[in-house]
Structure formats: C-alpha cells, structure tokens
Design a protein around this motif. Structure first.
Motif, PDB file in Angstrom:
ATOM      1  N   ALA A 231       0.836  -1.208   0.000  1.00  0.00           N
ATOM      2  CA  ALA A 231       0.000   0.000   0.000  1.00  0.00           C
ATOM      3  C   ALA A 231       0.870   1.258   0.000  1.00  0.00           C
ATOM      4  CB  ALA A 231      -0.928   0.005   1.207  1.00  0.00           C
ATOM      5  N   ASP A 232       1.993   1.205   0.690  1.00  0.00           N
ATOM      6  CA  ASP A 232       2.912   2.343   0.695  1.00  0.00           C
ATOM      7  C   ASP A 232       3.591   2.533  -0.655  1.00  0.00           C
ATOM      8  OD1 ASP A 232       2.378   3.072   3.293  1.00  0.00           O
ATOM      9  OD2 ASP A 232       4.109   2.001   4.136  1.00  0.00           O
ATOM     10  N   HIS A 233       3.799   1.424  -1.363  1.00  0.00           N
ATOM     11  CA  HIS A 233       4.525   1.497  -2.637  1.00  0.00           C
ATOM     12  C   HIS A 233       3.664   2.094  -3.745  1.00  0.00           C
ATOM     13  CE1 HIS A 233       6.346  -0.073  -6.378  1.00  0.00           C
ATOM     14  NE2 HIS A 233       7.473   0.238  -5.746  1.00  0.00           N
ATOM     15  N   SER A 234       2.549   1.440  -4.055  1.00  0.00           N
ATOM     16  CA  SER A 234       1.653   1.947  -5.108  1.00  0.00           C
ATOM     17  C   SER A 234       0.334   1.187  -5.070  1.00  0.00           C
ATOM     18  CB  SER A 234       2.290   1.804  -6.495  1.00  0.00           C
ATOM     19  OG  SER A 234       2.325   0.449  -6.895  1.00  0.00           O
ATOM     20  N   PHE A 235      -0.651   1.774  -5.716  1.00  0.00           N
ATOM     21  CA  PHE A 235      -1.953   1.125  -5.788  1.00  0.00           C
ATOM     22  C   PHE A 235      -1.859  -0.177  -6.571  1.00  0.00           C
ATOM     23  CE2 PHE A 235      -5.962   0.288  -7.989  1.00  0.00           C
ATOM     24  CZ  PHE A 235      -6.790   0.116  -6.897  1.00  0.00           C
ATOM     25  N   ASN A 236      -1.099  -0.188  -7.661  1.00  0.00           N
ATOM     26  CA  ASN A 236      -0.969  -1.403  -8.469  1.00  0.00           C
ATOM     27  C   ASN A 236      -0.295  -2.524  -7.683  1.00  0.00           C
ATOM     28  OD1 ASN A 236      -2.220  -0.278 -10.671  1.00  0.00           O
ATOM     29  ND2 ASN A 236      -0.315   0.415 -11.609  1.00  0.00           N
ATOM     30  N   THR A 237       0.708  -2.202  -6.885  1.00  0.00           N
ATOM     31  CA  THR A 237       1.366  -3.208  -6.055  1.00  0.00           C
ATOM     32  C   THR A 237       0.390  -3.763  -5.020  1.00  0.00           C
ATOM     33  OG1 THR A 237       3.449  -2.028  -6.338  1.00  0.00           O
ATOM     34  CG2 THR A 237       3.374  -3.673  -4.601  1.00  0.00           C
ATOM     35  N   LEU A 238      -0.397  -2.883  -4.426  1.00  0.00           N
ATOM     36  CA  LEU A 238      -1.419  -3.323  -3.470  1.00  0.00           C
ATOM     37  C   LEU A 238      -2.428  -4.235  -4.152  1.00  0.00           C
ATOM     38  CD1 LEU A 238      -2.825  -3.221  -0.710  1.00  0.00           C
ATOM     39  CD2 LEU A 238      -3.978  -1.141  -1.493  1.00  0.00           C
ATOM     40  N   LEU A 239      -2.856  -3.869  -5.336  1.00  0.00           N
ATOM     41  CA  LEU A 239      -3.828  -4.668  -6.073  1.00  0.00           C
ATOM     42  C   LEU A 239      -3.267  -6.064  -6.375  1.00  0.00           C
ATOM     43  CD1 LEU A 239      -6.631  -4.609  -7.370  1.00  0.00           C
ATOM     44  CD2 LEU A 239      -5.527  -3.807  -9.462  1.00  0.00           C
ATOM     45  N   ILE A 240      -2.036  -6.131  -6.817  1.00  0.00           N
ATOM     46  CA  ILE A 240      -1.397  -7.416  -7.102  1.00  0.00           C
ATOM     47  C   ILE A 240      -1.303  -8.257  -5.833  1.00  0.00           C
ATOM     48  CG2 ILE A 240       0.808  -8.501  -7.734  1.00  0.00           C
ATOM     49  CD1 ILE A 240       1.145  -6.113  -9.741  1.00  0.00           C
ATOM     50  N   CYS A 241      -0.911  -7.625  -4.742  1.00  0.00           N
ATOM     51  CA  CYS A 241      -0.788  -8.327  -3.463  1.00  0.00           C
ATOM     52  C   CYS A 241      -2.131  -8.914  -3.037  1.00  0.00           C
ATOM     53  CB  CYS A 241      -0.264  -7.342  -2.417  1.00  0.00           C
ATOM     54  SG  CYS A 241       0.233  -8.099  -0.868  1.00  0.00           S
ATOM     55  N   ARG A 242      -3.193  -8.152  -3.181  1.00  0.00           N
ATOM     56  CA  ARG A 242      -4.520  -8.620  -2.764  1.00  0.00           C
ATOM     57  C   ARG A 242      -5.059  -9.699  -3.710  1.00  0.00           C
ATOM     58  NH1 ARG A 242      -5.034  -8.029   2.272  1.00  0.00           N
ATOM     59  NH2 ARG A 242      -7.276  -8.014   2.148  1.00  0.00           N
TER      60      ARG A 242
END
Length: 136
Positions: A34-45
């Motif tokens: 979440a701190d890195h980017s929205f796309n990274t958060l989306l991939i993680c989820r």
C-alpha cells in the motif's frame, strides 16, 4: 477447480500448506504494498485471494484421505468453522486499525505463518499414506 486439480495431482497437504503460506505472506506484505503503489497493493490482494481460493479444495482432498468416513462431516464442519472464527477475531481486532492500521495485517499474517509451521510439523509427524508421506 485449480485447487482440486493441484491437490489431486501433487498432495492436498502440500497445496494447503503452500496456499496458506502464500496468502499469509501476501497479508504481511499488504502494508508495504500500500505504501509502494496502488498497483502493487492490487497485485498483493489478488495473490491473497488466489491463495485463499486453493485452500477449500485442498481441505476437502485432505479430508477424503485423512478423516475416517464416519468422521468426515464433523471434520469439515470444524475445519470450515475456522473461517467464521477468523472473521469474528478480525472484527474484534478492528479497533487496532484506529491505533495503527498495519497491525491487523501483521497480526493475521503472522498467525498464518505460525499455522503453516504447525501444519508442516503435523503433516511430517502424522505419516499417514496420502497425508504425511506425500508432503515431504
């Protein structure tokens, strides 16, 4: 369907352990994502959801191989009720979000990792054909 195929092909225990390890790791990484980017958060989820999607088919595969026939319904009931216990525990921990929002992800991701360690120890020690023997 993928979880059932993988469980039948490799081992329900292996798929279950790796799936829980995967989604617990994704849970632990959620605050950083979440701190890195929205796309990274989306991939993680998405990875978290994919890992969770493998667990129920793997659980049923393990049940079919491990639980005695007359105990299978009870085994599945107790196992699946853990989902509701987890949801209730999450709601009870919700006030922690007000104090420090990443705490929820660290608590439940850490609990998942602890579960994987216990799972591996159980599977290795059980040594029931199709259960412990196929894990290692």
């Amino acid at each position: 369907m993928l979880g059932g195929y993988l469980a039948a092909r490799f081992s329900g225990c292996l798929v279950m352990g790796l799936a829980v390890l995967g989604y617990s790791t994704a849970t632990l990484l959620t605050p950083a994502a979440a701190d890195h980017s929205f796309n990274t958060l989306l991939i993680c989820r998405v990875l978290l959801g994919m890992g969770e999607g493998l667990t129920l088919p793997a659980l049923h595969h393990v049940t079919a191989r491990w639980a005695p026939v007359h105990e299978r319904a009870r085994f599945v009931t107790v196992s699946v009720s853990g989902q509701y216990l987890g949801t209730s525990a999450t709601l009870l921990c919700a006030p922690l979000v007000h104090v420090w929002w990443p705490s929820i992800f660290y608590i439940f991701g850490g609990l998942g990792i602890c579960w994987v360690v216990a799972w591996v120890l159980l599977v290795i020690r059980t040594n029931i054909p199709g259960f412990g023997a196929s894990f290692s």
